[in-house]
Design a protein around this motif. Structure first.
Motif, PDB file in Angstrom:
ATOM      1  N   ARG A 173       0.327  -1.063   0.278  1.00  0.00           N
ATOM      2  CA  ARG A 173      -0.265   0.573  -0.141  1.00  0.00           C
ATOM      3  C   ARG A 173       0.789   1.364  -0.312  1.00  0.00           C
ATOM      4  NH1 ARG A 173      -4.876  -2.539   3.667  1.00  0.00           N
ATOM      5  NH2 ARG A 173      -5.280  -3.887   2.129  1.00  0.00           N
ATOM      6  N   LYS A 174       2.251   1.266  -0.245  1.00  0.00           N
ATOM      7  CA  LYS A 174       2.860   2.346   0.198  1.00  0.00           C
ATOM      8  C   LYS A 174       3.010   2.895  -0.717  1.00  0.00           C
ATOM      9  CE  LYS A 174       8.060   3.201   0.810  1.00  0.00           C
ATOM     10  NZ  LYS A 174       9.107   2.649   1.385  1.00  0.00           N
ATOM     11  N   ASN A 175       2.775   2.818  -2.559  1.00  0.00           N
ATOM     12  CA  ASN A 175       1.848   3.935  -3.677  1.00  0.00           C
ATOM     13  C   ASN A 175       0.642   4.124  -3.646  1.00  0.00           C
ATOM     14  OD1 ASN A 175       5.144   4.035  -3.961  1.00  0.00           O
ATOM     15  ND2 ASN A 175       4.915   2.192  -4.762  1.00  0.00           N
ATOM     16  N   ALA A 176       0.279   3.352  -3.022  1.00  0.00           N
ATOM     17  CA  ALA A 176      -1.430   2.944  -2.815  1.00  0.00           C
ATOM     18  C   ALA A 176      -1.955   5.014  -2.740  1.00  0.00           C
ATOM     19  CB  ALA A 176      -2.094   2.220  -1.753  1.00  0.00           C
ATOM     20  N   ASP A 177      -2.894   4.867  -3.375  1.00  0.00           N
ATOM     21  CA  ASP A 177      -3.375   6.298  -3.461  1.00  0.00           C
ATOM     22  C   ASP A 177      -3.795   6.747  -1.552  1.00  0.00           C
ATOM     23  OD1 ASP A 177      -5.017   8.524  -3.553  1.00  0.00           O
ATOM     24  OD2 ASP A 177      -6.707   7.593  -4.391  1.00  0.00           O
ATOM     25  N   PRO A 178      -3.778   7.976  -1.267  1.00  0.00           N
ATOM     26  CA  PRO A 178      -3.780   8.039  -0.162  1.00  0.00           C
ATOM     27  C   PRO A 178      -5.390   8.601   0.742  1.00  0.00           C
ATOM     28  CG  PRO A 178      -2.184   8.965  -0.964  1.00  0.00           C
ATOM     29  CD  PRO A 178      -2.337   8.481  -2.180  1.00  0.00           C
ATOM     30  N   ASP A 179      -6.219   8.284  -0.671  1.00  0.00           N
ATOM     31  CA  ASP A 179      -7.496   8.990  -0.322  1.00  0.00           C
ATOM     32  C   ASP A 179      -8.466   7.485  -0.189  1.00  0.00           C
ATOM     33  OD1 ASP A 179      -7.479  11.778  -0.937  1.00  0.00           O
ATOM     34  OD2 ASP A 179      -7.948  11.529  -2.551  1.00  0.00           O
ATOM     35  N   SER A 180      -7.187   6.217  -0.301  1.00  0.00           N
ATOM     36  CA  SER A 180      -8.091   4.726  -0.369  1.00  0.00           C
ATOM     37  C   SER A 180      -7.727   4.157   0.269  1.00  0.00           C
ATOM     38  CB  SER A 180      -7.851   4.188  -1.477  1.00  0.00           C
ATOM     39  OG  SER A 180      -6.283   3.995  -1.647  1.00  0.00           O
ATOM     40  N   SER A 181      -6.612   4.986   1.369  1.00  0.00           N
ATOM     41  CA  SER A 181      -5.553   3.769   2.671  1.00  0.00           C
ATOM     42  C   SER A 181      -5.298   4.677   3.377  1.00  0.00           C
ATOM     43  CB  SER A 181      -5.043   2.588   0.988  1.00  0.00           C
ATOM     44  OG  SER A 181      -3.814   2.132   2.656  1.00  0.00           O
ATOM     45  N   TRP A 182      -5.683   4.036   4.752  1.00  0.00           N
ATOM     46  CA  TRP A 182      -5.228   4.498   5.924  1.00  0.00           C
ATOM     47  C   TRP A 182      -4.137   4.302   5.667  1.00  0.00           C
ATOM     48  CZ3 TRP A 182      -4.494   8.771   9.731  1.00  0.00           C
ATOM     49  CH2 TRP A 182      -3.751   7.995  10.583  1.00  0.00           C
ATOM     50  N   THR A 183      -3.287   3.857   5.258  1.00  0.00           N
ATOM     51  CA  THR A 183      -1.688   3.158   5.577  1.00  0.00           C
ATOM     52  C   THR A 183      -1.249   4.479   4.496  1.00  0.00           C
ATOM     53  OG1 THR A 183      -2.154   0.715   6.552  1.00  0.00           O
ATOM     54  CG2 THR A 183      -0.415   1.240   5.510  1.00  0.00           C
ATOM     55  N   ALA A 184      -1.548   4.630   3.147  1.00  0.00           N
ATOM     56  CA  ALA A 184      -0.749   4.737   2.040  1.00  0.00           C
ATOM     57  C   ALA A 184      -1.108   6.405   2.687  1.00  0.00           C
ATOM     58  CB  ALA A 184      -1.548   4.613   0.851  1.00  0.00           C
ATOM     59  N   LYS A 185      -1.851   6.775   3.297  1.00  0.00           N
ATOM     60  CA  LYS A 185      -2.137   8.498   3.681  1.00  0.00           C
ATOM     61  C   LYS A 185      -0.791   8.388   4.567  1.00  0.00           C
ATOM     62  CE  LYS A 185      -5.706  10.525   4.213  1.00  0.00           C
ATOM     63  NZ  LYS A 185      -7.530  10.463   4.596  1.00  0.00           N
ATOM     64  N   LEU A 186      -1.071   7.576   5.933  1.00  0.00           N
ATOM     65  CA  LEU A 186       0.262   7.900   6.237  1.00  0.00           C
ATOM     66  C   LEU A 186       1.760   8.129   5.803  1.00  0.00           C
ATOM     67  CD1 LEU A 186       0.459   8.470   9.887  1.00  0.00           C
ATOM     68  CD2 LEU A 186       0.532   5.904   9.799  1.00  0.00           C
ATOM     69  N   LEU A 187       1.225   7.071   5.810  1.00  0.00           N
ATOM     70  CA  LEU A 187       3.355   6.868   4.460  1.00  0.00           C
ATOM     71  C   LEU A 187       3.071   7.540   3.579  1.00  0.00           C
ATOM     72  CD1 LEU A 187       3.182   3.038   3.770  1.00  0.00           C
ATOM     73  CD2 LEU A 187       4.451   4.585   5.170  1.00  0.00           C
ATOM     74  N   ALA A 188       2.206   8.549   3.437  1.00  0.00           N
ATOM     75  CA  ALA A 188       2.602   9.567   2.242  1.00  0.00           C
ATOM     76  C   ALA A 188       3.122  11.424   2.836  1.00  0.00           C
ATOM     77  CB  ALA A 188       1.090  10.247   1.303  1.00  0.00           C
ATOM     78  N   LYS A 189       2.642  11.195   4.563  1.00  0.00           N
ATOM     79  CA  LYS A 189       2.919  12.379   5.058  1.00  0.00           C
ATOM     80  C   LYS A 189       4.415  12.340   5.640  1.00  0.00           C
ATOM     81  CE  LYS A 189      -1.452  13.349   6.410  1.00  0.00           C
ATOM     82  NZ  LYS A 189      -2.139  12.818   7.353  1.00  0.00           N
ATOM     83  N   GLY A 190       5.214  10.901   5.807  1.00  0.00           N
ATOM     84  CA  GLY A 190       6.672  10.737   5.233  1.00  0.00           C
ATOM     85  C   GLY A 190       7.011   9.829   7.148  1.00  0.00           C
ATOM     86  N   PRO A 191       8.398   9.546   6.891  1.00  0.00           N
ATOM     87  CA  PRO A 191       9.158   8.638   7.952  1.00  0.00           C
ATOM     88  C   PRO A 191       8.521   9.583   9.245  1.00  0.00           C
ATOM     89  CG  PRO A 191      10.835   8.990   6.661  1.00  0.00           C
ATOM     90  CD  PRO A 191       8.977  10.289   5.863  1.00  0.00           C
ATOM     91  N   GLU A 192       8.772  10.518   9.549  1.00  0.00           N
ATOM     92  CA  GLU A 192       8.323  11.959  11.051  1.00  0.00           C
ATOM     93  C   GLU A 192       7.113  11.289  11.461  1.00  0.00           C
ATOM     94  OE1 GLU A 192       9.920  13.139   8.025  1.00  0.00           O
ATOM     95  OE2 GLU A 192      12.099  13.414   8.508  1.00  0.00           O
ATOM     96  N   LYS A 193       6.367  12.216  10.218  1.00  0.00           N
ATOM     97  CA  LYS A 193       4.462  11.491  10.874  1.00  0.00           C
ATOM     98  C   LYS A 193       4.341  10.000  11.617  1.00  0.00           C
ATOM     99  CE  LYS A 193       0.669  12.881  11.297  1.00  0.00           C
ATOM    100  NZ  LYS A 193       0.359  13.965  12.348  1.00  0.00           N
ATOM    101  N   CYS A 194       5.360   9.117  10.719  1.00  0.00           N
ATOM    102  CA  CYS A 194       4.573   8.073  10.998  1.00  0.00           C
ATOM    103  C   CYS A 194       5.122   7.332  12.623  1.00  0.00           C
ATOM    104  CB  CYS A 194       5.713   6.787   9.842  1.00  0.00           C
ATOM    105  SG  CYS A 194       4.956   6.585   8.587  1.00  0.00           S
TER     106      CYS A 194
END
Length: 105
Positions: free
Chosen positions: A14-35
């Motif tokens: 899910r790392k490269n999934a659409d952030p609007d369709s996946s909580w995981t993708a959304k979190l990863l899209a925010k970067g390592p610091e947010k994770c």
């Protein structure tokens, strides 16, 4: 470890999934610091439940901690297998001895 390995694979997929369709993708899209921040929040929530003594709530929060740990690892491209290898390396070693052998920080 199958459940954790399966979860790590799902998170990676899910790392490269659409952030609007996946909580995981959304979190990863925010970067390592947010994770990392989210992992910390979940760890604190688990600590609170441990102190309160609510076993069911602690199990639920512990699941959140494990999930967010795997997300944080994925954000930094650290495979679960690397963590498991480190645990295996430490297996059978006294925690006191293992800690004493670590390089000073």
């Amino acid at each position: 470890m199958t459940v954790l390995s399966d979860l790590a694979a799902t998170i990676s997929a899910r790392k490269n999934a659409d952030p609007d369709s996946s909580w995981t993708a959304k979190l990863l899209a925010k970067g390592p610091e947010k994770c990392a921040e989210k992992f910390g929040e979940e760890a604190v929530e688990a600590i609170i439940e441990a102190v309160k003594g609510d076993r069911d709530a602690l199990a639920s929060e512990a699941a959140d901690v494990l999930f967010h740990l795997l997300v944080m690892l994925e954000a930094r491209d650290v495979p679960l297998d690397d963590v498991l290898a480190e645990l295996k390396r430490r297996q059978g070693t006294s925690g006191i001895a293992e800690k004493a052998a670590r390089p000073a920080k």
